[in-house]
Scaffold this motif. Structure first.
Motif, PDB file in Angstrom:
ATOM      1  N   LEU A 350     -24.678  -8.136  -5.427  1.00 30.97           N
ATOM      2  CA  LEU A 350     -24.947  -9.569  -5.340  1.00 30.97           C
ATOM      3  C   LEU A 350     -26.151  -9.835  -4.445  1.00 30.97           C
ATOM      4  O   LEU A 350     -27.068 -10.581  -4.819  1.00 30.97           O
ATOM      5  N   GLY A 351     -26.179  -9.214  -3.273  1.00 28.36           N
ATOM      6  CA  GLY A 351     -27.301  -9.397  -2.364  1.00 28.36           C
ATOM      7  C   GLY A 351     -28.604  -8.904  -2.951  1.00 28.36           C
ATOM      8  O   GLY A 351     -29.659  -9.551  -2.808  1.00 28.36           O
ATOM      9  N   GLY A 352     -28.548  -7.752  -3.641  1.00 27.27           N
ATOM     10  CA  GLY A 352     -29.750  -7.216  -4.262  1.00 27.27           C
ATOM     11  C   GLY A 352     -30.285  -8.130  -5.346  1.00 27.27           C
ATOM     12  O   GLY A 352     -31.507  -8.308  -5.490  1.00 27.27           O
ATOM     13  N   SER A 353     -29.386  -8.720  -6.119  1.00 29.95           N
ATOM     14  CA  SER A 353     -29.780  -9.638  -7.175  1.00 29.95           C
ATOM     15  C   SER A 353     -30.496 -10.857  -6.601  1.00 29.95           C
ATOM     16  O   SER A 353     -31.565 -11.262  -7.081  1.00 29.95           O
ATOM     17  N   LEU A 354     -29.907 -11.440  -5.564  1.00 25.75           N
ATOM     18  CA  LEU A 354     -30.504 -12.622  -4.943  1.00 25.75           C
ATOM     19  C   LEU A 354     -31.850 -12.298  -4.305  1.00 25.75           C
ATOM     20  O   LEU A 354     -32.807 -13.083  -4.398  1.00 25.75           O
ATOM     21  N   ALA A 355     -31.941 -11.125  -3.660  1.00 28.65           N
ATOM     22  CA  ALA A 355     -33.193 -10.746  -3.000  1.00 28.65           C
ATOM     23  C   ALA A 355     -34.335 -10.590  -4.003  1.00 28.65           C
ATOM     24  O   ALA A 355     -35.500 -10.824  -3.664  1.00 28.65           O
ATOM     25  N   LEU A 356     -34.010 -10.213  -5.227  1.00 21.33           N
ATOM     26  CA  LEU A 356     -35.025 -10.034  -6.262  1.00 21.33           C
ATOM     27  C   LEU A 356     -35.312 -11.318  -7.036  1.00 21.33           C
ATOM     28  O   LEU A 356     -36.128 -11.319  -7.966  1.00 21.33           O
ATOM     29  N   GLY A 357     -34.626 -12.395  -6.660  1.00 21.66           N
ATOM     30  CA  GLY A 357     -34.836 -13.654  -7.356  1.00 21.66           C
ATOM     31  C   GLY A 357     -34.098 -13.786  -8.660  1.00 21.66           C
ATOM     32  O   GLY A 357     -34.376 -14.685  -9.452  1.00 21.66           O
ATOM     33  N   ARG A 358     -33.131 -12.887  -8.893  1.00 18.72           N
ATOM     34  CA  ARG A 358     -32.307 -13.000 -10.092  1.00 18.72           C
ATOM     35  C   ARG A 358     -31.234 -14.072  -9.871  1.00 18.72           C
ATOM     36  O   ARG A 358     -30.985 -14.516  -8.753  1.00 18.72           O
ATOM     37  N   THR A 359     -30.585 -14.465 -10.956  1.00 20.10           N
ATOM     38  CA  THR A 359     -29.452 -15.397 -10.888  1.00 20.10           C
ATOM     39  C   THR A 359     -28.189 -14.606 -11.224  1.00 20.10           C
ATOM     40  O   THR A 359     -27.921 -14.345 -12.400  1.00 20.10           O
ATOM     41  N   PRO A 360     -27.412 -14.184 -10.229  1.00 15.84           N
ATOM     42  CA  PRO A 360     -26.319 -13.233 -10.465  1.00 15.84           C
ATOM     43  C   PRO A 360     -25.299 -13.670 -11.509  1.00 15.84           C
ATOM     44  O   PRO A 360     -24.738 -12.815 -12.215  1.00 15.84           O
ATOM     45  N   ASP A 361     -25.054 -14.969 -11.644  1.00 15.19           N
ATOM     46  CA  ASP A 361     -24.069 -15.412 -12.629  1.00 15.19           C
ATOM     47  C   ASP A 361     -24.554 -15.200 -14.059  1.00 15.19           C
ATOM     48  O   ASP A 361     -23.753 -15.174 -14.994  1.00 15.19           O
ATOM     49  N   ASN A 362     -25.860 -15.054 -14.226  1.00 17.57           N
ATOM     50  CA  ASN A 362     -26.448 -14.805 -15.543  1.00 17.57           C
ATOM     51  C   ASN A 362     -27.776 -14.083 -15.332  1.00 17.57           C
ATOM     52  O   ASN A 362     -28.847 -14.662 -15.494  1.00 17.57           O
ATOM     53  N   PRO A 363     -27.743 -12.795 -14.962  1.00 18.63           N
ATOM     54  CA  PRO A 363     -28.944 -12.121 -14.470  1.00 18.63           C
ATOM     55  C   PRO A 363     -29.941 -11.665 -15.527  1.00 18.63           C
ATOM     56  O   PRO A 363     -31.084 -11.356 -15.195  1.00 18.63           O
ATOM     57  N   SER A 364     -29.551 -11.601 -16.799  1.00 22.47           N
ATOM     58  CA  SER A 364     -30.438 -11.058 -17.819  1.00 22.47           C
ATOM     59  C   SER A 364     -31.561 -12.049 -18.132  1.00 22.47           C
ATOM     60  O   SER A 364     -31.325 -13.132 -18.677  1.00 22.47           O
ATOM     61  N   ARG A 365     -32.772 -11.670 -17.789  1.00 23.59           N
ATOM     62  CA  ARG A 365     -33.922 -12.561 -17.988  1.00 23.59           C
ATOM     63  C   ARG A 365     -34.262 -12.741 -19.459  1.00 23.59           C
ATOM     64  O   ARG A 365     -34.763 -13.782 -19.873  1.00 23.59           O
ATOM     65  N   THR A 366     -34.008 -11.728 -20.264  1.00 25.08           N
ATOM     66  CA  THR A 366     -34.357 -11.796 -21.683  1.00 25.08           C
ATOM     67  C   THR A 366     -33.211 -12.311 -22.543  1.00 25.08           C
ATOM     68  O   THR A 366     -33.411 -12.659 -23.709  1.00 25.08           O
ATOM     69  N   GLY A 367     -31.998 -12.313 -21.991  1.00 22.70           N
ATOM     70  CA  GLY A 367     -30.829 -12.676 -22.785  1.00 22.70           C
ATOM     71  C   GLY A 367     -30.348 -11.559 -23.681  1.00 22.70           C
ATOM     72  O   GLY A 367     -29.465 -11.756 -24.534  1.00 22.70           O
ATOM     73  N   ALA A 368     -30.910 -10.363 -23.489  1.00 27.30           N
ATOM     74  CA  ALA A 368     -30.547  -9.226 -24.348  1.00 27.30           C
ATOM     75  C   ALA A 368     -29.160  -8.682 -24.030  1.00 27.30           C
ATOM     76  O   ALA A 368     -28.549  -7.997 -24.853  1.00 27.30           O
ATOM     77  N   VAL A 369     -28.674  -8.957 -22.818  1.00 28.19           N
ATOM     78  CA  VAL A 369     -27.344  -8.501 -22.410  1.00 28.19           C
ATOM     79  C   VAL A 369     -26.501  -9.733 -22.112  1.00 28.19           C
ATOM     80  O   VAL A 369     -26.953 -10.657 -21.423  1.00 28.19           O
ATOM     81  N   ASN A 370     -25.271  -9.730 -22.622  1.00 30.71           N
ATOM     82  CA  ASN A 370     -24.425 -10.919 -22.518  1.00 30.71           C
ATOM     83  C   ASN A 370     -23.113 -10.608 -21.820  1.00 30.71           C
ATOM     84  O   ASN A 370     -22.666  -9.454 -21.769  1.00 30.71           O
ATOM     85  N   ARG A 371     -22.491 -11.655 -21.295  1.00 33.63           N
ATOM     86  CA  ARG A 371     -21.214 -11.510 -20.603  1.00 33.63           C
ATOM     87  C   ARG A 371     -20.164 -10.880 -21.514  1.00 33.63           C
ATOM     88  O   ARG A 371     -19.420  -9.995 -21.120  1.00 33.63           O
ATOM     89  N   VAL A 372     -20.067 -11.355 -22.750  1.00 30.32           N
ATOM     90  CA  VAL A 372     -19.229 -10.744 -23.779  1.00 30.32           C
ATOM     91  C   VAL A 372     -20.180 -10.140 -24.810  1.00 30.32           C
ATOM     92  O   VAL A 372     -21.041 -10.850 -25.351  1.00 30.32           O
ATOM     93  N   VAL A 373     -20.021  -8.853 -25.074  1.00 23.88           N
ATOM     94  CA  VAL A 373     -20.953  -8.135 -25.946  1.00 23.88           C
ATOM     95  C   VAL A 373     -21.041  -8.806 -27.308  1.00 23.88           C
ATOM     96  O   VAL A 373     -20.029  -9.189 -27.906  1.00 23.88           O
ATOM     97  N   GLN A 374     -22.263  -8.937 -27.792  1.00 21.35           N
ATOM     98  CA  GLN A 374     -22.508  -9.557 -29.091  1.00 21.35           C
ATOM     99  C   GLN A 374     -23.266  -8.593 -29.992  1.00 21.35           C
ATOM    100  O   GLN A 374     -23.825  -7.602 -29.541  1.00 21.35           O
ATOM    101  N   GLY A 375     -23.255  -8.902 -31.274  1.00 26.70           N
ATOM    102  CA  GLY A 375     -24.055  -8.148 -32.231  1.00 26.70           C
ATOM    103  C   GLY A 375     -23.432  -6.852 -32.706  1.00 26.70           C
ATOM    104  O   GLY A 375     -24.120  -6.035 -33.338  1.00 26.70           O
ATOM    105  N   VAL A 376     -22.134  -6.643 -32.427  1.00 22.84           N
ATOM    106  CA  VAL A 376     -21.474  -5.406 -32.850  1.00 22.84           C
ATOM    107  C   VAL A 376     -20.829  -5.608 -34.209  1.00 22.84           C
ATOM    108  O   VAL A 376     -20.033  -6.528 -34.394  1.00 22.84           O
ATOM    109  N   THR A 377     -21.171  -4.775 -35.166  1.00 23.86           N
ATOM    110  CA  THR A 377     -20.517  -4.766 -36.477  1.00 23.86           C
ATOM    111  C   THR A 377     -19.509  -3.623 -36.495  1.00 23.86           C
ATOM    112  O   THR A 377     -19.847  -2.485 -36.177  1.00 23.86           O
ATOM    113  N   ILE A 378     -18.269  -3.916 -36.839  1.00 17.86           N
ATOM    114  CA  ILE A 378     -17.240  -2.884 -36.973  1.00 17.86           C
ATOM    115  C   ILE A 378     -17.175  -2.488 -38.454  1.00 17.86           C
ATOM    116  O   ILE A 378     -16.836  -3.304 -39.320  1.00 17.86           O
TER     117      ILE A 378
END
Length: 385
Positions: A350-378
């Motif tokens: 958490l501290g490292g995220s804040l120090a780098l200017g990230r937003t820990p609650d939603n840190p992915s700048r590109t949106g490529a990684v999500n809280r619940v995984v998306q894009g998986v075909t079974i």
């Protein structure tokens, strides 16, 4: 306020409010989880007793990402405590290799861990297990009563579902209180005779979050670009999760690795340079501890790493090592140590995220990684509809 020194309103403004609260709430969630498990115990005993009476039972611990690491952290203790075959196999492996990883004529208890239960692999893994096994039972441990995994197995014959307190369904991106609460629930359900001192680990976690020993602030001040987490046996799974938390919350800007202390010598040690922090989760087990301290002394004498930090419950043998001795844990089991150790790693991430200017609650700048995984075909397995 966390060790970051930020008040709640500033954490909120910087996009870290949920993550900070969910790290800090863990002691309360552990107490609530213990109460839930006690209420579930009669049903759990009736469900598990006939299964565990079978000497040929196979227990498979499964989940994806952090939920997989829960199984890895539990496996050694469950193997010893149950006296049955216990393995941790990720759902992400089961969906691509169920035919190879599951043995049709071996009765199996599939223990599924899922924060949301909505990742595509979560339900698919239970369906694949049922398709490949002549005898399959399910223990579902989840934090979301609205999740697909919960809905499929709640009230279903052959399934026991432990739904954890709603607050453990972390709103932040990274699993924090969900991880530790699911790990605690599984341990208390499957190993009821092995108590966990909730008050002791909760007090230690509170001290860690407040940076009582100052190690969080000191580590954060180093500005490290690489971090290695080391842990043996069950603490190896905690090291896996600690490394993932740092990768997730810094959006990959701080590169993290997890290894066992002895395995670290066999090649991965080349990762270390002057910008590397090495964190050892030191065991309280006398045998494991001897080996781990040898590795810690070797790293300290090499002088290559930017910093070595040893997190410890017992003070013996720590002279000359950069150590943070966590109060009140001298008699703790490694299972109990895992909770404040992981709290430290979560707070550091958490501290490292804040120090780098990230937003820990939603840190992915590109949106490529999500809280619940998306894009998986079974995909259906060959020969199956």
């Amino acid at each position: 306020m966390t060790f970051t020194g930020l008040a709640a309103d500033e954490l909120e403004a910087r996009g870290g409010g949920w993550t900070a609260r969910e790290i800090r709430q863990q002691p309360a969630m552990w107490a609530a989880t213990e109460q839930l498990v006690q209420a579930l115990r009669p049903r759990a005993e009736a469900f598990l007793a006939p299964l565990l009476a079978r000497t040929d039972l196979r227990v498979v611990l499964t989940g994806a990402g952090s939920s997989d690491y829960i199984g890895r952290s539990l496996m050694p203790d469950l193997l010893a405590g149950l006296g049955r075959r216990v393995e941790a196999i990720a759902t992400t492996d089961l969906v691509v290799g169920g035919a190879q990883l599951l043995q049709r004529d071996v009765p199996t208890l599939l223990v599924s861990f899922a924060r949301s239960g909505n990742s595509p692999e979560s339900v698919a893994a239970t369906e694949i297990a049922e398709a490949h096994l002549a005898e399959c039972r399910h223990l579902i441990i989840t934090c979301n009563g609205d999740g697909a995994l919960y809905r499929r197995h709640h009230g279903r014959p052959g399934s026991l579902v432990a739904l954890l307190p709603e607050a453990t369904h972390d709103r932040g991106f990274a699993m924090t209180s969900s991880f530790t609460s699911m790990a605690l629930a599984a341990r208390r359900i499957l190993l009821p005779a092995q108590p966990v001192d909730i008050a002791r680990i909760g007090a230690a976690a509170d001290l860690v979050s407040a940076d009582h020993g100052g190690s969080l602030s000191a580590a954060a001040a180093g500005g490290f670009k690489r971090v290695v987490y080391l842990g043996s046996r069950g603490l190896a799974g905690i090291a896996d999760e600690a490394a993932l938390k740092l990768l997730e919350l810094t959006d990959g800007e701080i590169v993290a690795m997890a290894q066992t202390p002895l395995g670290f010598r066999h090649g991965p040690k080349t990762f270390v340079d002057g910008q590397t922090l090495v964190v050892l989760f030191l065991s309280n087990d006398p045998q494991a501890r001897r080996y781990e301290l040898d590795v810690a002394r070797e790293i300290a004498s090499d002088g290559i790493a930017g910093r070595l930090l040893v997190l410890a419950g017992q003070g013996d043998g720590l002279d000359g090592l950069g150590a943070d001795l966590l109060p009140g844990l001298e008699a703790a089991s490694d299972a109990e140590l895992s909770f404040p150790y992981l709290t430290w790693a979560q707070a550091f991430a958490l501290g490292g995220s804040l120090a780098l200017g990230r937003t820990p609650d939603n840190p992915s700048r590109t949106g490529a990684v999500n809280r619940v995984v998306q894009g998986v075909t079974i995909y259906p397995e060959p020969g199956r509809a």
